[in-house]
Scaffold this motif. Structure first.
Motif, PDB file in Angstrom:
ATOM      1  N   PHE A 151     -34.950 114.576 -15.347  1.00 43.03           N
ATOM      2  CA  PHE A 151     -35.234 113.365 -14.674  1.00 43.03           C
ATOM      3  C   PHE A 151     -36.362 113.338 -13.875  1.00 43.03           C
ATOM      4  CE2 PHE A 151     -30.606 112.886 -14.899  1.00 43.03           C
ATOM      5  CZ  PHE A 151     -30.775 111.703 -16.201  1.00 43.03           C
ATOM      6  N   ILE A 152     -37.235 114.644 -13.515  1.00 46.96           N
ATOM      7  CA  ILE A 152     -38.062 114.945 -12.719  1.00 46.96           C
ATOM      8  C   ILE A 152     -39.552 113.917 -12.704  1.00 46.96           C
ATOM      9  CG2 ILE A 152     -37.529 117.234 -11.836  1.00 46.96           C
ATOM     10  CD1 ILE A 152     -39.580 118.266 -13.674  1.00 46.96           C
ATOM     11  N   VAL A 167     -19.832 113.748  -4.430  1.00 44.74           N
ATOM     12  CA  VAL A 167     -20.925 112.970  -3.798  1.00 44.74           C
ATOM     13  C   VAL A 167     -21.943 113.879  -3.134  1.00 44.74           C
ATOM     14  CG1 VAL A 167     -21.660 111.297  -2.283  1.00 44.74           C
ATOM     15  CG2 VAL A 167     -19.834 110.622  -3.924  1.00 44.74           C
ATOM     16  N   ILE A 168     -21.367 114.711  -2.172  1.00 46.21           N
ATOM     17  CA  ILE A 168     -22.175 115.742  -1.554  1.00 46.21           C
ATOM     18  C   ILE A 168     -22.851 116.532  -2.438  1.00 46.21           C
ATOM     19  CG2 ILE A 168     -22.234 117.280   0.533  1.00 46.21           C
ATOM     20  CD1 ILE A 168     -20.642 115.456   2.029  1.00 46.21           C
ATOM     21  N   GLN A 169     -22.131 117.418  -3.029  1.00 48.77           N
ATOM     22  CA  GLN A 169     -22.834 118.271  -4.140  1.00 48.77           C
ATOM     23  C   GLN A 169     -23.829 117.749  -4.980  1.00 48.77           C
ATOM     24  OE1 GLN A 169     -22.013 121.705  -4.181  1.00 48.77           O
ATOM     25  NE2 GLN A 169     -24.044 121.446  -5.186  1.00 48.77           N
ATOM     26  N   THR A 170     -23.514 116.437  -5.389  1.00 47.20           N
ATOM     27  CA  THR A 170     -24.439 115.975  -6.350  1.00 47.20           C
ATOM     28  C   THR A 170     -25.617 115.341  -5.548  1.00 47.20           C
ATOM     29  OG1 THR A 170     -22.917 115.056  -7.607  1.00 47.20           O
ATOM     30  CG2 THR A 170     -24.928 113.720  -7.786  1.00 47.20           C
ATOM     31  N   LEU A 171     -25.680 115.003  -4.463  1.00 45.20           N
ATOM     32  CA  LEU A 171     -26.796 114.610  -3.489  1.00 45.20           C
ATOM     33  C   LEU A 171     -27.595 115.952  -3.385  1.00 45.20           C
ATOM     34  CD1 LEU A 171     -25.426 111.956  -1.022  1.00 45.20           C
ATOM     35  CD2 LEU A 171     -26.843 111.678  -3.012  1.00 45.20           C
ATOM     36  N   GLN A 172     -26.999 116.992  -2.852  1.00 43.86           N
ATOM     37  CA  GLN A 172     -27.457 118.269  -2.592  1.00 43.86           C
ATOM     38  C   GLN A 172     -28.388 118.665  -3.896  1.00 43.86           C
ATOM     39  OE1 GLN A 172     -24.479 120.290  -0.666  1.00 43.86           O
ATOM     40  NE2 GLN A 172     -25.390 119.858   1.373  1.00 43.86           N
ATOM     41  N   ASN A 173     -27.834 118.569  -5.008  1.00 40.95           N
ATOM     42  CA  ASN A 173     -28.472 118.963  -6.296  1.00 40.95           C
ATOM     43  C   ASN A 173     -29.758 117.955  -6.286  1.00 40.95           C
ATOM     44  OD1 ASN A 173     -26.945 121.149  -7.006  1.00 40.95           O
ATOM     45  ND2 ASN A 173     -25.508 119.681  -8.216  1.00 40.95           N
ATOM     46  N   PHE A 174     -29.601 116.505  -6.192  1.00 49.25           N
ATOM     47  CA  PHE A 174     -30.697 115.743  -6.121  1.00 49.25           C
ATOM     48  C   PHE A 174     -31.861 116.423  -5.548  1.00 49.25           C
ATOM     49  CE2 PHE A 174     -28.150 111.548  -7.111  1.00 49.25           C
ATOM     50  CZ  PHE A 174     -27.848 111.878  -8.474  1.00 49.25           C
ATOM     51  N   LEU A 175     -31.503 116.630  -4.316  1.00 47.58           N
ATOM     52  CA  LEU A 175     -32.383 117.090  -3.298  1.00 47.58           C
ATOM     53  C   LEU A 175     -33.139 118.443  -3.604  1.00 47.58           C
ATOM     54  CD1 LEU A 175     -33.705 116.679  -0.442  1.00 47.58           C
ATOM     55  CD2 LEU A 175     -31.754 118.132   0.559  1.00 47.58           C
ATOM     56  N   ASP A 176     -32.429 119.323  -4.317  1.00 45.50           N
ATOM     57  CA  ASP A 176     -32.964 120.681  -4.610  1.00 45.50           C
ATOM     58  C   ASP A 176     -33.786 120.259  -5.931  1.00 45.50           C
ATOM     59  OD1 ASP A 176     -31.406 121.972  -2.947  1.00 45.50           O
ATOM     60  OD2 ASP A 176     -30.083 122.885  -4.510  1.00 45.50           O
ATOM     61  N   GLN A 181     -36.091 112.129  -2.377  1.00 46.01           N
ATOM     62  CA  GLN A 181     -36.340 110.733  -2.492  1.00 46.01           C
ATOM     63  C   GLN A 181     -35.439 109.893  -1.923  1.00 46.01           C
ATOM     64  OE1 GLN A 181     -38.730 111.476  -4.978  1.00 46.01           O
ATOM     65  NE2 GLN A 181     -37.565 110.196  -6.461  1.00 46.01           N
ATOM     66  N   GLN A 182     -35.666 108.297  -1.982  1.00 46.00           N
ATOM     67  CA  GLN A 182     -34.872 107.404  -1.443  1.00 46.00           C
ATOM     68  C   GLN A 182     -33.557 107.336  -2.194  1.00 46.00           C
ATOM     69  OE1 GLN A 182     -35.329 105.455   1.306  1.00 46.00           O
ATOM     70  NE2 GLN A 182     -37.020 106.580   1.891  1.00 46.00           N
ATOM     71  N   VAL A 183     -32.663 107.285  -1.560  1.00 44.15           N
ATOM     72  CA  VAL A 183     -31.118 107.069  -2.202  1.00 44.15           C
ATOM     73  C   VAL A 183     -30.347 106.174  -1.811  1.00 44.15           C
ATOM     74  CG1 VAL A 183     -29.921 108.949  -0.970  1.00 44.15           C
ATOM     75  CG2 VAL A 183     -29.466 108.704  -3.321  1.00 44.15           C
ATOM     76  N   VAL A 184     -29.504 105.385  -2.510  1.00 45.24           N
ATOM     77  CA  VAL A 184     -28.474 104.371  -2.121  1.00 45.24           C
ATOM     78  C   VAL A 184     -27.065 104.838  -2.644  1.00 45.24           C
ATOM     79  CG1 VAL A 184     -27.544 101.989  -1.994  1.00 45.24           C
ATOM     80  CG2 VAL A 184     -30.305 102.610  -1.903  1.00 45.24           C
ATOM     81  N   VAL A 185     -26.089 105.238  -1.472  1.00 48.28           N
ATOM     82  CA  VAL A 185     -24.784 105.341  -1.915  1.00 48.28           C
ATOM     83  C   VAL A 185     -23.752 104.244  -1.858  1.00 48.28           C
ATOM     84  CG1 VAL A 185     -22.876 106.958  -1.559  1.00 48.28           C
ATOM     85  CG2 VAL A 185     -25.110 107.882  -1.644  1.00 48.28           C
ATOM     86  N   ALA A 186     -23.364 103.492  -2.821  1.00 48.55           N
ATOM     87  CA  ALA A 186     -22.845 102.372  -2.681  1.00 48.55           C
ATOM     88  C   ALA A 186     -21.428 102.686  -2.746  1.00 48.55           C
ATOM     89  CB  ALA A 186     -23.123 101.260  -3.758  1.00 48.55           C
ATOM     90  N   LYS A 187     -20.581 102.265  -1.538  1.00 48.86           N
ATOM     91  CA  LYS A 187     -19.013 102.769  -1.500  1.00 48.86           C
ATOM     92  C   LYS A 187     -18.151 101.349  -1.590  1.00 48.86           C
ATOM     93  CE  LYS A 187     -15.877 104.048   2.046  1.00 48.86           C
ATOM     94  NZ  LYS A 187     -15.771 104.986   3.116  1.00 48.86           N
ATOM     95  N   GLU A 188     -17.214 101.600  -2.437  1.00 52.59           N
ATOM     96  CA  GLU A 188     -16.240 100.416  -2.539  1.00 52.59           C
ATOM     97  C   GLU A 188     -16.634  98.914  -2.671  1.00 52.59           C
ATOM     98  OE1 GLU A 188     -13.339 102.151  -3.201  1.00 52.59           O
ATOM     99  OE2 GLU A 188     -12.118 101.274  -1.220  1.00 52.59           O
ATOM    100  N   LEU A 189     -17.347  98.755  -3.522  1.00 52.69           N
ATOM    101  CA  LEU A 189     -17.922  97.462  -3.814  1.00 52.69           C
ATOM    102  C   LEU A 189     -17.232  96.566  -3.793  1.00 52.69           C
ATOM    103  CD1 LEU A 189     -20.764  98.748  -6.141  1.00 52.69           C
ATOM    104  CD2 LEU A 189     -21.272  97.862  -4.118  1.00 52.69           C
ATOM    105  N   GLY A 199     -31.373 105.365   2.631  1.00 52.34           N
ATOM    106  CA  GLY A 199     -32.232 106.482   3.288  1.00 52.34           C
ATOM    107  C   GLY A 199     -32.784 107.545   2.173  1.00 52.34           C
ATOM    108  N   THR A 200     -33.400 108.431   2.875  1.00 52.52           N
ATOM    109  CA  THR A 200     -33.851 109.585   2.123  1.00 52.52           C
ATOM    110  C   THR A 200     -32.469 110.439   1.813  1.00 52.52           C
ATOM    111  OG1 THR A 200     -34.201 110.941   3.972  1.00 52.52           O
ATOM    112  CG2 THR A 200     -36.176 109.869   3.199  1.00 52.52           C
ATOM    113  N   ILE A 201     -32.770 111.202   0.809  1.00 52.60           N
ATOM    114  CA  ILE A 201     -31.366 111.842   0.498  1.00 52.60           C
ATOM    115  C   ILE A 201     -30.940 112.778   1.587  1.00 52.60           C
ATOM    116  CG2 ILE A 201     -30.451 113.821  -0.889  1.00 52.60           C
ATOM    117  CD1 ILE A 201     -32.230 113.268  -2.980  1.00 52.60           C
ATOM    118  N   LYS A 202     -32.103 113.270   2.474  1.00 53.46           N
ATOM    119  CA  LYS A 202     -31.255 114.035   3.802  1.00 53.46           C
ATOM    120  C   LYS A 202     -30.746 113.119   4.717  1.00 53.46           C
ATOM    121  CE  LYS A 202     -34.511 117.689   3.438  1.00 53.46           C
ATOM    122  NZ  LYS A 202     -35.932 118.470   3.969  1.00 53.46           N
TER     123      LYS A 202
END
Ligand code: SAM
Length: 273
Positions: A151-152, A167-176, A181-189, A199-202
């Motif tokens: 996806f780079i 979720v956390i591990q996946t976001l860390q992998n995205f970051l590495d 990048q900007q990310v949105v985590v949508a919970k319990e829609l 926000g940003t991944i960080k």
């Protein structure tokens, strides 16, 4: 003899009010409802006075039950397929029966409604012009990292389903792999604890902890800026693939295909390794 119809019926992803009049009518009128989890779906059928018989149809009995359902359809019965939540077939069973119906010239009618992908995307604030959905990412860390490398250079919004445990591990992998990048985590829609972390991944990582990582999650990632890939990035990708057991030749082929760059360029970089 008249053959039956298969209906692919979308149901709520949380809030039981998110169902169409048509979906309720079809569920009342068909001869059978094939449901992923009959106990779970009986809450929905009770709420809308749907008396139709529910039978179980999930990924572990999908192949076997398909034959049975096709016979019923051929004998003139109409059947609705529903999943635990959202649209059947979207990271859920129904593909096999849809294909079988098409093969047997049995009509297949979709009854549209919610899906977590579109629900999350619509309020994410990320670009909705172009997007791709990949369902659940590979669970193993190394496989997931290798997958994310594809996806780079992707410029569209990327959408994934993810378990709260990862979720956390996946976001860390995205970051590495893809950068901050900007990310949105949508919970319990559509449920009581519906939350959008943006926000940003960080920044999003700093908002998440054990207390708010419960429930169901969709992760949406902003696409990359349009740019050229550097030789050092290609080298990094090659090394990662080779570390997963691919030969140099296989790694060159896979990378040129997945990122859509000339094989000869990847090959030239591979000579450095
Ligand atoms: N067929 C469903 C659809 O159309 O969205 C998806 C089924 S898939 C097995 C279940 C995953 O969808 C969950 O693990 C989560 O990632 C996502 N999901 C389903 N409902 C959700 C909700 N209310 N909020 C956030 N994500 C949800």
């Amino acid at each position: 003899m008249k053959i039956g119809t298969l209906y692919i019926v979308a149901t709520p992803i949380g809030n039981l009010e998110d169902i169409t009049f048509r979906a309720i009518r079809i569920l009342q009128e068909v001869d059978l409802i094939a449901a992923e989890d009959t106990r779970n779906s009986s809450k929905l059928t009770a709420k809308y006075d749907i008396k139709t018989e529910l039978i179980s149809y999930h990924k572990f009995n999908e192949k076997r039950k398909t034959e049975f359902l096709i016979d019923k359809l051929k004998s003139g019965k109409s059947i609705a397929v529903i999943s635990d939540a959202g649209t059947p077939g979207i990271s859920d069973p129904s593909q096999i029966i849809v294909k079988e119906c098409i093969k047997n010239e049995i009509p297949v009618i979709p009854i549209p409604g919610p899906s977590a992908i579109i629900t999350a995307l619509s309020a994410s604030g990320l670009s909705t012009e172009n997007f791709s959905f990949f369902g659940f990412l590979p669970k193993s860390k190394s496989k997931q990292r290798a997958f994310l490398q594809n996806f780079i250079l992707r410029e569209e919004t990327l959408i994934f389903y993810e378990s709260p445990k990862r979720v956390i591990q996946t976001l860390q992998n995205f970051l590495d792999i893809l950068g901050n990048q900007q990310v949105v985590v949508a919970k319990e829609l559509t449920k009581i604890y519906e939350t959008f972390f943006r926000g940003t991944i960080k920044e999003v990582l700093s908002q998440l902890d054990e207390t708010n990582l419960k429930g169901e999650f969709v992760i949406l990632l902003e696409g990359a800026e349009e740019r050229e890939i550097s030789d050092s990035e290609i080298e990094k990708l090659l090394r990662e693939k080779i570390s997963l057991g691919l030969s140099k030749r296989e790694a060159v082929k896979e990378i040129s295909k997945s990122i859509n760059i000339k094989k000869n360029r990847v090959y030239q970089v591979s000579l450095r390794i």
